[in-house]
Scaffold this motif. Structure first.
Motif, short mmCIF file in Angstrom:
data_model
loop_
_atom_site.label_atom_id
_atom_site.label_comp_id
_atom_site.label_asym_id
_atom_site.label_seq_id
_atom_site.Cartn_x
_atom_site.Cartn_y
_atom_site.Cartn_z
N MET A 8 30.83 46.05 41.55
CA MET A 8 31.41 47.26 41.58
C MET A 8 33.14 47.23 41.52
SD MET A 8 30.92 50.79 41.84
CE MET A 8 29.44 51.04 42.80
N ARG A 9 33.63 47.82 40.43
CA ARG A 9 34.90 47.75 40.48
C ARG A 9 35.39 49.22 40.59
NH1 ARG A 9 37.97 44.48 35.64
NH2 ARG A 9 37.32 42.95 37.05
N ILE A 10 36.48 49.48 41.47
CA ILE A 10 37.14 50.76 41.93
C ILE A 10 38.51 50.98 41.67
CG2 ILE A 10 37.25 52.28 43.87
CD1 ILE A 10 35.12 50.79 45.42
N LYS A 11 38.70 52.03 40.90
CA LYS A 11 40.19 52.17 40.59
C LYS A 11 40.68 53.45 41.47
CE LYS A 11 43.06 53.70 36.79
NZ LYS A 11 43.24 54.03 35.23
N VAL A 12 41.58 53.51 42.38
CA VAL A 12 42.02 54.46 43.02
C VAL A 12 43.36 54.83 42.49
CG1 VAL A 12 42.73 55.26 45.42
CG2 VAL A 12 40.99 53.52 45.31
N THR A 13 43.71 56.32 42.29
CA THR A 13 44.74 57.01 41.75
C THR A 13 45.30 57.90 42.73
OG1 THR A 13 44.15 56.90 39.46
CG2 THR A 13 45.69 58.39 39.97
N PHE A 25 27.55 48.50 53.82
CA PHE A 25 28.25 47.11 54.06
C PHE A 25 29.67 47.31 53.89
CE2 PHE A 25 23.83 46.62 52.39
CZ PHE A 25 23.59 45.28 52.95
N VAL A 26 30.53 46.81 54.96
CA VAL A 26 31.82 47.15 54.94
C VAL A 26 32.37 46.36 53.64
CG1 VAL A 26 32.34 45.00 56.45
CG2 VAL A 26 34.08 47.09 56.38
N ILE A 27 33.44 47.07 53.06
CA ILE A 27 33.94 46.76 51.80
C ILE A 27 35.00 45.32 52.23
CG2 ILE A 27 35.71 46.93 49.87
CD1 ILE A 27 34.39 49.79 49.71
N TYR A 28 35.88 45.61 53.04
CA TYR A 28 36.50 44.32 53.42
C TYR A 28 35.90 43.12 54.20
CZ TYR A 28 39.88 41.73 56.14
OH TYR A 28 40.77 40.76 56.77
N THR A 29 36.04 41.95 53.33
CA THR A 29 35.39 40.66 53.83
C THR A 29 36.48 39.68 54.11
OG1 THR A 29 33.48 41.12 52.32
CG2 THR A 29 33.87 38.79 53.29
N PRO A 30 37.03 39.36 55.22
CA PRO A 30 38.09 38.60 55.32
C PRO A 30 38.07 37.31 54.94
CG PRO A 30 37.18 39.49 57.44
CD PRO A 30 35.95 39.67 56.39
N THR A 31 38.89 36.85 54.06
CA THR A 31 38.61 35.57 53.29
C THR A 31 40.16 34.77 53.15
OG1 THR A 31 39.18 36.61 50.94
CG2 THR A 31 36.83 36.01 51.66
N ILE A 32 39.89 33.61 53.07
CA ILE A 32 41.33 33.00 52.97
C ILE A 32 40.84 32.00 51.79
CG2 ILE A 32 40.46 30.92 54.66
CD1 ILE A 32 43.12 30.18 55.43
N THR A 33 42.00 31.84 50.73
CA THR A 33 41.94 31.11 49.65
C THR A 33 43.22 30.03 49.63
OG1 THR A 33 40.77 32.86 48.46
CG2 THR A 33 41.86 31.34 47.20
N SER A 34 42.80 28.90 49.55
CA SER A 34 43.90 27.63 49.31
C SER A 34 44.00 27.21 48.06
CB SER A 34 43.74 26.74 50.43
OG SER A 34 43.68 27.16 51.69
N ARG A 35 44.94 27.50 47.39
CA ARG A 35 45.17 26.92 45.84
C ARG A 35 45.97 25.44 46.01
NH1 ARG A 35 45.28 32.33 45.21
NH2 ARG A 35 43.51 33.19 43.66
N MET A 36 45.46 24.51 45.53
CA MET A 36 46.10 23.17 45.58
C MET A 36 46.30 22.83 43.92
SD MET A 36 44.83 21.21 48.81
CE MET A 36 43.31 21.88 49.19
N LEU A 71 40.93 47.83 43.39
CA LEU A 71 40.50 47.20 44.55
C LEU A 71 39.89 45.77 44.10
CD1 LEU A 71 39.02 49.91 46.62
CD2 LEU A 71 41.43 49.22 46.45
N GLU A 72 39.66 44.98 44.93
CA GLU A 72 38.90 43.71 44.61
C GLU A 72 37.38 43.89 44.26
OE1 GLU A 72 39.99 40.53 44.67
OE2 GLU A 72 42.06 40.79 45.16
N ASP A 73 37.18 43.22 43.36
CA ASP A 73 35.67 43.44 42.77
C ASP A 73 34.68 43.44 44.16
OD1 ASP A 73 36.64 44.06 40.43
OD2 ASP A 73 36.37 41.97 39.59
N ILE A 74 33.59 44.14 44.11
CA ILE A 74 32.64 44.17 45.14
C ILE A 74 31.17 43.75 44.63
CG2 ILE A 74 31.61 45.58 46.97
CD1 ILE A 74 33.80 47.55 46.80
N PRO A 75 30.71 42.67 45.03
CA PRO A 75 29.30 42.23 44.52
C PRO A 75 28.28 43.22 44.88
CG PRO A 75 30.31 40.30 45.34
CD PRO A 75 31.24 41.47 45.66
#
Length: 296
Positions: A67-72, A95-106, A167-171
């Motif tokens: 699901m992709r959501i655009k808010v105006t 299902f709550v949309i917010y999923t706490p994540t941490i992304t580390s880029r090296m 918004l962030e894409d929602i599976p």
């Protein structure tokens, strides 16, 4: 006598192949907005779209509907969206949309894990409770060094006046959660060796043939998918408002796919173009959304 038997056997095989060819091995679910859906008010408008995303394009991991959501923001003030109290609904399960994540880029590497005390320790080498483990870096902020940039998922999203955000894409279907939509979908590992991947598939319907159409109403639909978004003009959400949109399965159409010289042929789309020629226009206009899966 033998000649007649051979002709009979060939006839049986031909009939069998014809029957098998009619059986749908791809199922297309077309979804329409329910009459109770609210996609805008005097302050914001929300646009939804369902599309197929790939979990890992490099390794061919299975496609899954997203699901992709655009808010105006139609107002002259900043609007805040709280993803922690906004939901993706599958039938009656939220299902709550917010999923706490941490992304580390090296260098040449990206690592993503869920945010909790243990995950943070694993990702950035620190311990303690979530409130203190980040050493002053808030969720939604970032922490950089010469070798690593770490970004934390945002729960609160702000939308500037007279502007739009994606918004962030929602599976929609993920292993385990697909059961909330009933016994219609499942995940299965397919392939061999390094080519193994986790496929999201539709169960076959015994009465759905390739090129057949089944129509549904809001009352007897197969399943529903909805979104509830809450927003406010203040960061503390002293007052807030919500909008809810629900999609139901309007049409189920059977199709068939096949391989040709090692790749998937256009047979599936050719069948769809003959069976429901308006499908491309209906999707491009936003009248219908599509979940397309192979059936095994």
């Amino acid at each position: 006598m033998m000649k007649k038997s051979l002709v009979f056997i060939m006839l049986v095989l031909a009939i069998s192949n014809t029957i098998c060819a009619k059986k749908a091995n791809a199922v297309w679910y077309f979804l329409e907005k329910a009459s109770s859906s609210v996609t805008q008010d005097e302050n914001i408008s929300v646009q939804y779209g369902i599309y197929t995303k790939y979990a890992n394009e490099d390794y061919g991991q299975a496609p899954y509907p997203t699901m992709r959501i655009k808010v105006t923001n139609k107002s002259d003030k900043i609007i805040f969206i709280d993803l922690g109290t906004s939901y993706l609904k599958k039938n009656d399960v939220a299902f709550v949309i917010y999923t706490p994540t941490i992304t580390s880029r090296m260098t040449g590497q990206t690592v993503g894990v869920g945010v909790n005390a243990g995950a943070i320790a694993d990702a950035v080498g620190i311990g303690g409770m979530v409130g203190t483990a980040l050493n002053g870096v808030n969720i939604g902020g970032s922490k950089s060094s010469s070798v690593t940039t770490t970004t934390y998922a945002q729960r609160m999203v702000s939308v500037p006046p007279k502007s739009s955000v994606l918004l962030e894409d929602i599976p929609i279907l993920t292993p385990g959660s697909e059961k909330a939509l009933g016994n219609l979908f499942y995940y299965r590992e397919v392939g061999i060796g390094k080519q193994k991947w986790n496929a999201c598939l539709s169960y076959k319907f015994s009465d759905v043939e390739s090129g057949s159409i089944k129509e549904y109403s809001e009352e007897n639909t197969l399943f529903t998918i909805g979104c509830y978004l809450i927003y406010s003009f203040s960061e503390n959400f002293a007052t807030s408002q919500g909008l809810e949109t629900t999609y139901f399965v309007k049409k189920l159409i059977g199709s068939s796919w096949s391989y040709s010289f090692g790749t998937v042929s256009d047979k599936e789309f050719n069948i769809m173009d003959k069976t429901f020629p308006e499908w491309r226009d209906e999707i491009s206009k936003g009248n219908l959304e599509l979940i397309r899966l192979w059936a095994k």
